[in-house]
Write a protein that holds these residues in place. Structure first.
Motif, PDB file in Angstrom:
ATOM      1  N   GLU A 297      34.037  -0.173 -29.869  1.00 46.52           N
ATOM      2  CA  GLU A 297      34.625  -0.544 -31.153  1.00 46.52           C
ATOM      3  C   GLU A 297      33.578  -0.692 -32.262  1.00 46.52           C
ATOM      4  N   THR A 298      32.312  -0.914 -31.875  1.00 42.98           N
ATOM      5  CA  THR A 298      31.273  -1.158 -32.885  1.00 42.98           C
ATOM      6  C   THR A 298      30.212  -0.061 -32.945  1.00 42.98           C
ATOM      7  N   ASN A 299      30.187   0.828 -31.977  1.00 39.33           N
ATOM      8  CA  ASN A 299      29.159   1.859 -31.947  1.00 39.33           C
ATOM      9  C   ASN A 299      29.567   3.028 -32.848  1.00 39.33           C
TER      10      ASN A 299
ATOM     11  N   SER B  76      29.356   7.247 -24.146  1.00 40.69           N
ATOM     12  CA  SER B  76      28.270   7.756 -24.973  1.00 40.69           C
ATOM     13  C   SER B  76      26.993   7.010 -24.619  1.00 40.69           C
ATOM     14  N   VAL B  77      25.885   7.737 -24.620  1.00 34.61           N
ATOM     15  CA  VAL B  77      24.566   7.148 -24.376  1.00 34.61           C
ATOM     16  C   VAL B  77      23.762   7.364 -25.648  1.00 34.61           C
ATOM     17  N   ASN B  78      23.357   6.265 -26.281  1.00 31.88           N
ATOM     18  CA  ASN B  78      22.611   6.398 -27.528  1.00 31.88           C
ATOM     19  C   ASN B  78      21.743   5.179 -27.787  1.00 31.88           C
TER      20      ASN B  78
ATOM     21  N   VAL C  86      21.326   3.600 -30.657  1.00 35.58           N
ATOM     22  CA  VAL C  86      21.938   2.607 -31.535  1.00 35.58           C
ATOM     23  C   VAL C  86      22.559   1.478 -30.698  1.00 35.58           C
ATOM     24  N   ALA C  87      23.025   1.825 -29.503  1.00 39.16           N
ATOM     25  CA  ALA C  87      23.646   0.832 -28.615  1.00 39.16           C
ATOM     26  C   ALA C  87      22.638  -0.186 -28.085  1.00 39.16           C
ATOM     27  N   ARG C  88      21.356  -0.049 -28.442  1.00 39.10           N
ATOM     28  CA  ARG C  88      20.368  -1.059 -28.058  1.00 39.10           C
ATOM     29  C   ARG C  88      20.628  -2.366 -28.801  1.00 39.10           C
ATOM     30  N   LYS C  89      21.350  -2.282 -29.916  1.00 39.10           N
ATOM     31  CA  LYS C  89      21.643  -3.451 -30.725  1.00 39.10           C
ATOM     32  C   LYS C  89      22.934  -4.113 -30.234  1.00 39.10           C
ATOM     33  N   PRO C  90      22.894  -5.414 -29.990  1.00 44.01           N
ATOM     34  CA  PRO C  90      24.098  -6.101 -29.474  1.00 44.01           C
ATOM     35  C   PRO C  90      25.332  -5.924 -30.354  1.00 44.01           C
TER      36      PRO C  90
END
Length: 183
Positions: free
Chosen positions: A100-102, A86-88, A90-94
């Motif tokens: 598992e966390t996205n 997935s490209v999003n 929200v994934a800018r955040k560590p």
């Protein structure tokens, strides 16, 4: 080496850029890769040794054509080495840049009847000037809620290209045991 189908959905082109980088890594490993947009002519995954699917998020959702493809070809996808990324933004955040966390990747896995063997998630890019007026306003609102950049002149890329290459390498290793023409 394996013949790989790399099917992707990209709204503004960044998921396509990531897919092309993955394709290059896989081809450098000796795999054959057919890069196909989900919006193109129908593709049959039965002719491939492995399948990798990538999709960007638009207004909080992956392209519904991705889920339709999965539902139509689930049996084949379950039989082959397969992966999803997935490209999003929200994934800018560590704390939200792993499968598992996205939240988008977790929601995809929960909704999908197919459970890919390898999952990845990559930060997208943010370029307000490129978006339609509607998308620009929706994204600015989401960024405001998530404490991201809201300046309409913002143009930032959050993709960890080294992680893209590591993911591609892992998928190549997974596909390598697929029993393709020379493997």
């Amino acid at each position: 080496m394996a013949d790989i189908l790399l099917l992707y959905s990209s709204v503004y082109g960044h998921a396509e850029r990531i897919s092309k980088r993955i394709q290059a890594v896989l081809e450098n490993q000796g795999h054959g890769v057919d890069l196909k947009p989900v919006s193109g002519p129908p593709v049959d995954p039965r002719g491939y040794d492995a399948v990798l699917i990538g999709a960007s998020i638009r207004n909080g959702k992956h392209n519904p054509k991705i889920l339709r493809f999965i539902e139509q070809h689930r049996e084949v996808l379950d039989e082959k080495p397969s992966g999803f990324f997935s490209v999003n933004l929200v994934a800018r955040k560590p704390e939200k840049n792993t499968p598992e966390t996205n939240p988008y990747t977790k929601a995809f896995v929960a909704k999908s009847p197919w459970q890919p063997r390898l999952l990845g998630v990559f930060g997208g890019d943010l370029d307000y000037q490129r978006y339609s007026a509607f998308d620009r306003n929706v994204i600015r609102f989401i960024m405001w809620i998530t404490k991201g950049p809201t300046d309409p002149a913002t143009k930032d890329e959050y993709t960890d290209w080294d992680e893209v290459a590591r993911f591609a390498t892992r998928f190549g290793e997974l596909a390598g045991g697929a029993g393709g023409p020379s493997g």
